[in-house]
Design an enzyme around this catalytic site. Structure first.
Site, PDB file in Angstrom:
ATOM      1  N   LYS A 228     101.723  87.360 107.970  1.00  0.00           N
ATOM      2  CA  LYS A 228     101.400  85.837 108.509  1.00  0.00           C
ATOM      3  C   LYS A 228     102.237  84.819 107.945  1.00  0.00           C
ATOM      4  O   LYS A 228     102.025  83.438 107.833  1.00  0.00           O
ATOM      5  CB  LYS A 228     100.042  85.372 108.110  1.00  0.00           C
ATOM      6  CG  LYS A 228      99.049  86.462 108.822  1.00  0.00           C
ATOM      7  CD  LYS A 228      97.268  85.846 108.457  1.00  0.00           C
ATOM      8  CE  LYS A 228      96.587  86.929 108.779  1.00  0.00           C
ATOM      9  NZ  LYS A 228      95.309  86.522 108.324  1.00  0.00           N
TER      10      LYS A 228
ATOM     11  N   HIS B 201     113.455 102.595  90.861  1.00  0.00           N
ATOM     12  CA  HIS B 201     112.082 103.232  91.024  1.00  0.00           C
ATOM     13  C   HIS B 201     111.629 104.172  89.797  1.00  0.00           C
ATOM     14  O   HIS B 201     111.765 105.358  89.557  1.00  0.00           O
ATOM     15  CB  HIS B 201     112.535 104.244  92.449  1.00  0.00           C
ATOM     16  CG  HIS B 201     111.117 104.838  92.818  1.00  0.00           C
ATOM     17  ND1 HIS B 201     109.680 104.882  92.201  1.00  0.00           N
ATOM     18  CD2 HIS B 201     111.048 105.425  94.072  1.00  0.00           C
ATOM     19  CE1 HIS B 201     109.142 105.298  93.336  1.00  0.00           C
ATOM     20  NE2 HIS B 201     109.759 105.746  94.317  1.00  0.00           N
TER      21      HIS B 201
ATOM     22  N   ARG C 150     104.994  98.322  96.096  1.00  0.00           N
ATOM     23  CA  ARG C 150     106.296  98.611  96.789  1.00  0.00           C
ATOM     24  C   ARG C 150     106.801  97.476  97.656  1.00  0.00           C
ATOM     25  O   ARG C 150     105.812  96.976  98.415  1.00  0.00           O
ATOM     26  CB  ARG C 150     105.977  99.855  97.455  1.00  0.00           C
ATOM     27  CG  ARG C 150     107.619 100.386  98.242  1.00  0.00           C
ATOM     28  CD  ARG C 150     107.443 101.566  98.844  1.00  0.00           C
ATOM     29  NE  ARG C 150     107.892 102.565  97.807  1.00  0.00           N
ATOM     30  CZ  ARG C 150     107.988 103.881  97.908  1.00  0.00           C
ATOM     31  NH1 ARG C 150     108.006 104.451  99.123  1.00  0.00           N
ATOM     32  NH2 ARG C 150     108.250 104.679  97.039  1.00  0.00           N
TER      33      ARG C 150
ATOM     34  N   ARG D 151     104.374 109.643  98.920  1.00  0.00           N
ATOM     35  CA  ARG D 151     104.238 110.312  97.714  1.00  0.00           C
ATOM     36  C   ARG D 151     103.641 109.239  96.674  1.00  0.00           C
ATOM     37  O   ARG D 151     102.729 109.478  95.986  1.00  0.00           O
ATOM     38  CB  ARG D 151     105.275 110.991  97.426  1.00  0.00           C
ATOM     39  CG  ARG D 151     105.519 112.490  97.653  1.00  0.00           C
ATOM     40  CD  ARG D 151     107.239 112.709  97.869  1.00  0.00           C
ATOM     41  NE  ARG D 151     107.452 111.893  99.151  1.00  0.00           N
ATOM     42  CZ  ARG D 151     107.638 112.257 100.292  1.00  0.00           C
ATOM     43  NH1 ARG D 151     107.190 113.449 100.602  1.00  0.00           N
ATOM     44  NH2 ARG D 151     107.894 111.596 101.407  1.00  0.00           N
ATOM     45  N   THR D 152     104.415 108.320  96.528  1.00  0.00           N
ATOM     46  CA  THR D 152     104.397 107.595  95.640  1.00  0.00           C
ATOM     47  C   THR D 152     102.805 106.770  95.540  1.00  0.00           C
ATOM     48  O   THR D 152     101.970 106.790  94.689  1.00  0.00           O
ATOM     49  CB  THR D 152     105.165 106.105  95.577  1.00  0.00           C
ATOM     50  OG1 THR D 152     106.536 106.966  95.605  1.00  0.00           O
ATOM     51  CG2 THR D 152     105.441 105.451  94.344  1.00  0.00           C
TER      52      THR D 152
HETATM   53  C1  NCD Z   1     112.001 107.648  97.700  1.00  0.00           C
HETATM   54  C2  NCD Z   1     111.771 106.101  97.716  1.00  0.00           C
HETATM   55  O1  NCD Z   1     110.926 105.632  98.181  1.00  0.00           O
HETATM   56  O2  NCD Z   1     112.719 105.611  97.099  1.00  0.00           O
HETATM   57  N1  NCD Z   1     110.676 108.303  98.007  1.00  0.00           N
HETATM   58  C3  NCD Z   1     109.710 108.583  96.750  1.00  0.00           C
HETATM   59  O3  NCD Z   1     109.123 107.489  96.520  1.00  0.00           O
HETATM   60  N2  NCD Z   1     109.289 109.593  96.420  1.00  0.00           N
HETATM   61  C4  NCD Z   1     113.159 108.218  98.178  1.00  0.00           C
HETATM   62  C5  NCD Z   1     113.445 107.807  99.639  1.00  0.00           C
HETATM   63  O4  NCD Z   1     112.538 107.089 100.350  1.00  0.00           O
HETATM   64  O5  NCD Z   1     114.358 108.410 100.014  1.00  0.00           O
END
Ligand code: NCD
Length: 377
Positions: A81, A130, A102, A52-53
């Site tokens: 690496k 997040h 991320r 999703r993100t």
């Molecule tokens: C979440 C995350 O990555 O922290 N997912 C997201 O970004 N919608 C929640 C999760 O992974 O449980």
């Protein structure tokens, strides 16, 4: 100064509200803005899994008329690496106008933001924060209820490693809502994040949650009520104060130390649970992915908002990218200062994964990357 979004604290209340308003405008027709950021380039650097993100950030950039370069597999990037995050970010900084990162280590986004000249957006840093998911969550709640002030939201599940709940709890309290922290045993909300929210003016009161014993094996579960209200008498009565929303999270199995497995004790959110009078008007949210916490049998229920929540990722991230590419720094407070000589030892910290310029929080008690430690004792 760039407009980095590392923590939800980087945004003032007015900036959060402004982004939610802008997201509403984009949501009215996400297809109508393709001339807005024409030819801007976004880099999505995802060194940890995401659906999703990453995809909603990329869709948002494309909807604004921009382009995207992506590295979505840690194994295919040079980090496999042995390249440091700082080096990777320095490079990507030269390829794009903004970076979404991320990373599995707490504090990775702080490091990246300090290294890059372009704006860095935290798409999730280990178990820490997040903030863009929080914007999505606030947008979804505000759409459903028309307000945030006065709402009671149960944060449910893995509150220790569930980074979405850390950013969300702070934001809810700032906007005059309450968070009832109902954690899986052993996966309670981290002390340092609680301390940070309390330092911002909230009260954290341990409570017994009554009125739902039948769903919890006959006992009233222990919880913490977080908000600006005066302390309660130590009881949260679901039958008298039914919550406006339950925000369910999965157990972050990938972050449990040493391959441990967590025992799930909270009930599955299913038709039977939603049949309880305490949840008659309760919206159900989840950042997703779900791995059994919510039964698909409730997906069609009007209280189930999690797929609308996921869809909101595009207009909300359009609003954020538009602001970030506009170049005005955000006005929130930065809580990390150089601390020569300090070195964090928390295993999940980016400062353990690689050599970083040491940072402490302004009160001098905790690591400015991951929040671990209490140097006052
Ligand atoms: C979440 C995350 O990555 O922290 N997912 C997201 O970004 N919608 C929640 C999760 O992974 O449980």
């Amino acid at each position: 100064m760039t407009c980095d979004l590392v923590s939800i604290a980087d945004l003032s209340d007015a900036e959060v509200s402004g982004l939610l308003d802008a997201a509403e405008a984009f949501a009215a027709d996400v297809r109508a803005h393709a001339a807005r950021r024409r030819d801007a380039v976004l880099a999505t650097l995802f060194l940890e899994p995401s659906t999703r993100t990453r995809l909603s950030f990329e869709a948002a950039m494309l909807r604004l008329g921009g382009r995207v370069v992506t590295s979505s597999d840690a194994k295919s990037s040079s980090s496999s690496k042995g390249e440091t995050l700082a080096d990777t970010v320095r490079m990507v900084d030269g390829y794009a106008d903004a970076i979404v990162l991320r990373h599995p280590s707490a504090g990775a986004a702080r490091l990246a933001a300090d290294v890059a000249r372009r704006p860095v957006i935290n798409g999730g840093d280990g178990g820490r924060e997040h903030p863009t998911q929080t914007l999505v969550d606030l947008f979804t709640l505000r759409r459903r209820f028309g307000r945030l002030r006065g709402l009671t939201v149960v944060l449910w599940g893995d509150l220790r490693y569930g980074r979405t709940t850390h950013s969300l709890a702070e934001a809810l309290v700032r906007f005059g809502a309450r968070a009832l922290l109902l954690a899986e045993p052993g996966l309670e909300f981290p002390a340092d994040v609680l301390e940070h929210v309390v330092a911002g003016g909230a009260k954290a009161v341990p409570v017994r949650a009554t009125g739902v014993e039948g769903l919890f094996g006959g006992t009233a579960p222990a919880a913490v009520l977080l908000g600006r209200d005066d302390p309660t008498d130590g009881v949260y009565r679901f039958d008298r104060e039914p919550p406006d929303a339950v925000y369910v999270t999965r157990v972050q199995a990938e972050r449990l130390p040493g391959g441990a497995t967590a025992v799930r004790r909270l009930p599955v959110v299913d038709r039977a649970l939603l049949g309880h009078p305490a949840f008659a008007g309760t919206a159900i949210l989840h950042p997703l992915p779900r791995v059994g916490e919510i039964s698909p049998e409730i997906d069609g229920d009007p209280r189930a908002l999690y797929f609308q929540q996921a869809e909101a990722g595009v207009p909300v991230r359009m609003a954020l990218l538009d602001a970030v590419l506009g170049g005005r720094p955000f006005g929130g407070a930065r809580d990390a200062e150089p601390a020569p000589g300090f070195r964090c030892a928390a295993p999940a910290c980016i400062g353990v994964a690689e050599a970083v310029p040491p940072l402490l929080t302004k009160n001098g008690r905790r690591c400015g990357y991951c929040g671990a430690g209490d140097r006052s004792r």
